[in-house]
Design a protein around this motif. Structure first.
Motif, PDB file in Angstrom:
ATOM      1  N   TYR A 199      28.410 -22.349  33.046  1.00 33.10           N
ATOM      2  CA  TYR A 199      27.778 -21.043  33.265  1.00 33.10           C
ATOM      3  C   TYR A 199      27.355 -20.990  34.729  1.00 33.10           C
ATOM      4  N   PRO A 200      28.012 -20.159  35.545  1.00 37.36           N
ATOM      5  CA  PRO A 200      27.785 -20.208  36.991  1.00 37.36           C
ATOM      6  C   PRO A 200      26.445 -19.607  37.402  1.00 37.36           C
ATOM      7  N   ASP A 201      25.995 -20.008  38.591  1.00 39.87           N
ATOM      8  CA  ASP A 201      24.962 -19.246  39.272  1.00 39.87           C
ATOM      9  C   ASP A 201      25.468 -17.814  39.441  1.00 39.87           C
ATOM     10  N   TYR A 202      24.541 -16.888  39.650  1.00 41.90           N
ATOM     11  CA  TYR A 202      24.954 -15.489  39.740  1.00 41.90           C
ATOM     12  C   TYR A 202      25.509 -15.109  41.112  1.00 41.90           C
ATOM     13  N   PHE A 203      25.323 -15.999  42.090  1.00 40.60           N
ATOM     14  CA  PHE A 203      25.928 -15.812  43.411  1.00 40.60           C
ATOM     15  C   PHE A 203      26.582 -17.136  43.817  1.00 40.60           C
ATOM     16  N   PRO A 204      27.542 -17.588  43.026  1.00 37.95           N
ATOM     17  CA  PRO A 204      28.046 -18.965  43.173  1.00 37.95           C
ATOM     18  C   PRO A 204      28.805 -19.240  44.453  1.00 37.95           C
ATOM     19  N   ASP A 205      29.242 -18.191  45.128  1.00 36.47           N
ATOM     20  CA  ASP A 205      30.070 -18.400  46.307  1.00 36.47           C
ATOM     21  C   ASP A 205      29.256 -18.500  47.593  1.00 36.47           C
ATOM     22  N   GLY A 206      27.940 -18.364  47.491  1.00 38.30           N
ATOM     23  CA  GLY A 206      27.088 -18.468  48.670  1.00 38.30           C
ATOM     24  C   GLY A 206      26.701 -19.910  48.954  1.00 38.30           C
ATOM     25  N   PRO A 207      25.977 -20.159  50.044  1.00 36.91           N
ATOM     26  CA  PRO A 207      25.531 -21.514  50.375  1.00 36.91           C
ATOM     27  C   PRO A 207      24.737 -22.141  49.234  1.00 36.91           C
ATOM     28  N   GLY A 208      25.109 -23.335  48.840  1.00 34.00           N
ATOM     29  CA  GLY A 208      24.395 -24.051  47.791  1.00 34.00           C
ATOM     30  C   GLY A 208      24.660 -23.561  46.393  1.00 34.00           C
ATOM     31  N   GLY A 209      25.486 -22.518  46.219  1.00 35.62           N
ATOM     32  CA  GLY A 209      25.779 -21.989  44.889  1.00 35.62           C
ATOM     33  C   GLY A 209      26.644 -22.944  44.084  1.00 35.62           C
ATOM     34  N   LYS A 210      26.486 -22.901  42.768  1.00 39.82           N
ATOM     35  CA  LYS A 210      27.229 -23.794  41.881  1.00 39.82           C
ATOM     36  C   LYS A 210      27.900 -22.984  40.762  1.00 39.82           C
ATOM     37  N   THR A 211      28.965 -23.537  40.235  1.00 40.34           N
ATOM     38  CA  THR A 211      29.687 -22.886  39.136  1.00 40.34           C
ATOM     39  C   THR A 211      29.201 -23.351  37.774  1.00 40.34           C
ATOM     40  N   GLY A 212      28.102 -24.053  37.729  1.00 41.46           N
ATOM     41  CA  GLY A 212      27.525 -24.496  36.465  1.00 41.46           C
ATOM     42  C   GLY A 212      26.490 -25.581  36.695  1.00 41.46           C
ATOM     43  N   ASN A 213      25.922 -26.105  35.585  1.00 42.24           N
ATOM     44  CA  ASN A 213      25.039 -27.277  35.601  1.00 42.24           C
ATOM     45  C   ASN A 213      23.636 -27.021  36.145  1.00 42.24           C
ATOM     46  N   ARG A 214      23.217 -25.767  36.227  1.00 36.47           N
ATOM     47  CA  ARG A 214      21.830 -25.509  36.619  1.00 36.47           C
ATOM     48  C   ARG A 214      21.031 -24.850  35.506  1.00 36.47           C
ATOM     49  N   SER A 215      21.720 -24.330  34.526  1.00 29.65           N
ATOM     50  CA  SER A 215      21.022 -23.696  33.411  1.00 29.65           C
ATOM     51  C   SER A 215      21.169 -24.560  32.160  1.00 29.65           C
ATOM     52  N   MET A 216      20.139 -24.486  31.310  1.00 25.57           N
ATOM     53  CA  MET A 216      20.144 -25.203  30.037  1.00 25.57           C
ATOM     54  C   MET A 216      19.940 -24.188  28.920  1.00 25.57           C
ATOM     55  N   GLU A 217      20.424 -24.516  27.740  1.00 24.78           N
ATOM     56  CA  GLU A 217      20.052 -23.723  26.575  1.00 24.78           C
ATOM     57  C   GLU A 217      19.477 -24.648  25.508  1.00 24.78           C
ATOM     58  N   PRO A 218      18.584 -24.120  24.654  1.00 28.12           N
ATOM     59  CA  PRO A 218      17.937 -24.986  23.658  1.00 28.12           C
ATOM     60  C   PRO A 218      18.945 -25.548  22.657  1.00 28.12           C
TER      61      PRO A 218
END
Length: 550
Positions: free
Chosen positions: A108-127
């Motif tokens: 699940y990507p960051d919402y601005f993944p193409d900017g500096p420091g953006g990621k295409t996943g691994n920053r959000s968790m779900e219960p």
């Protein structure tokens, strides 16, 4: 005050710090906005991502937030506290409770993944999903999921499952069938209730925190409204509540933590602060969120900020439903576009929902907007979670009350459709013709839809050459009315990095703490999935910890 993720985290921290702790909730059901949400928690470098050896660092997260955060709006000390304390808060809840557990969302990507420091996943968790039997009778006091975050019939799914089911991409039918079967064979629950006992998303997140609360024997008083804060010699010493139709004073020897959501259900506050036009009927937020905590703190001189901002979502007002329904996935799926009253597109429909509505509210001609789609889309894709694919739920089954320009319209031509809903017909026809060519070319020359990895998260990879673009060709054509709604307001009380509420002079109001949507947004650009619950939990923990110290 409040019983969502932020409030319950604050209560756990306060109790573990040695404070006698009480949680109050205005509603008869606990969980607040958190319980009906997707349940995602955005915290870079959390333990679950680290365990999967995700490519991330504090430096990358800092660079990302520096890039997406509006200049001169956020106290840098709060951002730094969030980034540094966030992973430790999740560690604490994992290590000091039996219940609080999450899953890494690797894709699940960051919402601005193409900017500096953006990621295409691994920053959000779900219960982690949880069976309601762990809660016993308390399950029936848990606020339900929003129907939008369920399959028809109230069957729950995780965020990962929902990405497949809601977008109706490859494998969705077999997955849905498995979830239905799991629901049906849960015989002990079916004998008691039709409600799905496999708790996921926001319900799972709140339930797990509640069980940790219950283990600590922290009382939670439902149906208890805070009427006012009480201050003595410059310090908040308690609250006036209404419980069982009686007023009471509750003394707070250590402090009061306000975690009661925003003001999305207060029309007067909406008109005072939010961009016009605005309406409580467009909100998908908690019906109890009328700004009580913010108003009470303002009486003591508390400062506020970002009161004109919300956790924006396009919403559809389904006739007969008490809450608006979110339009997150379908408006960005291949084969649909969203236009204003001029018949023109005004933004990238596949981008994150907060940014899309931020574009929407720039011009009153965009309210309402209309999601336009054709017969092929209607057959293959669900819409607003209530309009199931046409091959399962044909038009003759749609309630007559739903056929209204304020919700859903249909016509045999684009010209007739435009006339029905009140938009410019030539503008619509020209927009559709241009978009259809973009679909053939695979490139949206106007708004770059499909260029970002976030755009493609809910897209259909079987659509070529651009998974977000497909032409609108086959009549009849449909229009779904969309409004600038929200899951909650994002403005509120100003706090410092200890979660202490500040007055208009920047001084601490002693004994008063706050977190979540009661406070001014820490991450107003909404950098990733769960960017409200992440700060709510981190500053809730800080608030409880500090309050326990007195």
């Amino acid at each position: 005050m409040g019983s969502g993720n932020g409030a319950l985290t604050a209560a756990i921290a306060a109790a573990d710090g040695g404070a006698e702790t009480l949680v109050i909730e205005k509603s008869e059901k606990f969980g607040g906005t958190s319980a009906s949400s997707g349940g995602g928690v955005w915290i870079p470098n959390n333990r679950y991502a680290v365990a999967e050896k995700a490519d991330d660092s504090l430096e990358d997260a800092r660079a990302y937030l520096d890039h997406v955060t509006p200049s001169n709006t956020i106290n840098p000390a709060l951002l730094e506290a969030y980034l540094e304390r966030g992973p430790a808060v999740i560690d604490y809840l994992h290590e000091h409770t039996e219940w609080v557990r999450y899953r890494n969302l690797a894709y699940y990507p960051d919402y601005f993944p193409d900017g500096p420091g953006g990621k295409t996943g691994n920053r959000s968790m779900e219960p982690e999903p949880l069976h309601a039997s762990a809660m016993g009778e308390d399950f029936y006091n848990l606020a339900p999921q929003h129907p939008q975050t369920q399959m028809p019939g109230g069957i729950n799914f995780t965020q990962v499952e929902g990405a497949v089911v809601l977008a109706a991409t490859r494998g969705w039918f077999s997955l849905a069938a498995k979830l239905v079967l799991k629901y049906l064979i849960d015989f002990p629950t079916r004998l008691k209730t039709l409600r799905d006992a496999r708790l996921t998303m926001g319900n799972a997140g709140v339930a797990r925190l509640f069980l940790a609360l219950r283990d600590r024997q922290i009382p939670l008083w439902r149906g208890t409204a805070m009427l006012d804060l009480v201050q003595e010699d410059g310090r908040v010493i308690g609250i006036v509540i209404e419980r069982n139709n009686q007023r009471e004073f509750v003394r707070a020897r250590k402090g009061v933590v306000l975690a009661a959501g925003g003001f999305e259900r207060n029309q007067a506050m909406r008109e005072q602060y939010l961009p016009s036009p605005t309406n409580t009927q467009w909100s998908a937020g908690n019906l109890q969120n009328t700004g009580d905590a913010i108003i009470a703190a303002q009486k003591l001189g508390a400062d506020t900020a970002q009161m004109d901002w919300g956790w924006w979502f396009t919403t559809a007002t389904v006739p007969g439903k008490p809450k608006a329904y979110l339009s997150q996935v379908e408006k960005g799926m291949a084969g649909s576009i969203t236009v204003n009253r001029k018949g023109a597109r005004f933004s990238n429909e596949s981008q994150n929902y907060v940014s899309f509505v931020a574009d929407m509210i720039k011009d009153e001609a965009n309210t309402p907007s209309y999601m336009i789609f054709d017969a092929d889309f209607r057959q293959q894709r669900p819409v607003a979670s209530v309009l199931i694919q046409g091959k399962f739920f044909p038009d003759w089954m749609i309630p007559k009350a739903w056929w209204t320009p304020e919700f859903l319209s249909k016509a045999d031509s684009l010209e007739e459709l435009a006339s029905k809903v009140g938009i410019d017909s030539s503008g619509l026809e020209n927009t559709v013709a241009g978009f259809n060519q973009y679909a053939v070319d695979g490139k949206d020359a106007d708004y770059q839809r499909g260029d970002s990895s976030y755009d493609r998260y809910y897209a259909d990879p079987e659509v070529k050459p651009n998974p977000c673009l497909a032409p609108l060709l086959k009549p009849p054509f449909y229009a779904l009315a969309l409004y600038p709604g929200e899951m909650g307001t994002a403005g509120g009380l100003v706090i410092d990095d200890n979660a202490q509420v500040l007055n208009e002079d920047g001084a601490v109001i002693a004994g008063l703490y706050a977190c979540g949507n009661t406070t001014a947004a820490l991450l107003p650009a909404y950098p990733g999935p769960g960017a409200t619950l992440g700060p709510a939990m981190v500053f809730g923990f800080i608030a409880g910890e500090r309050a326990a110290q007195g």
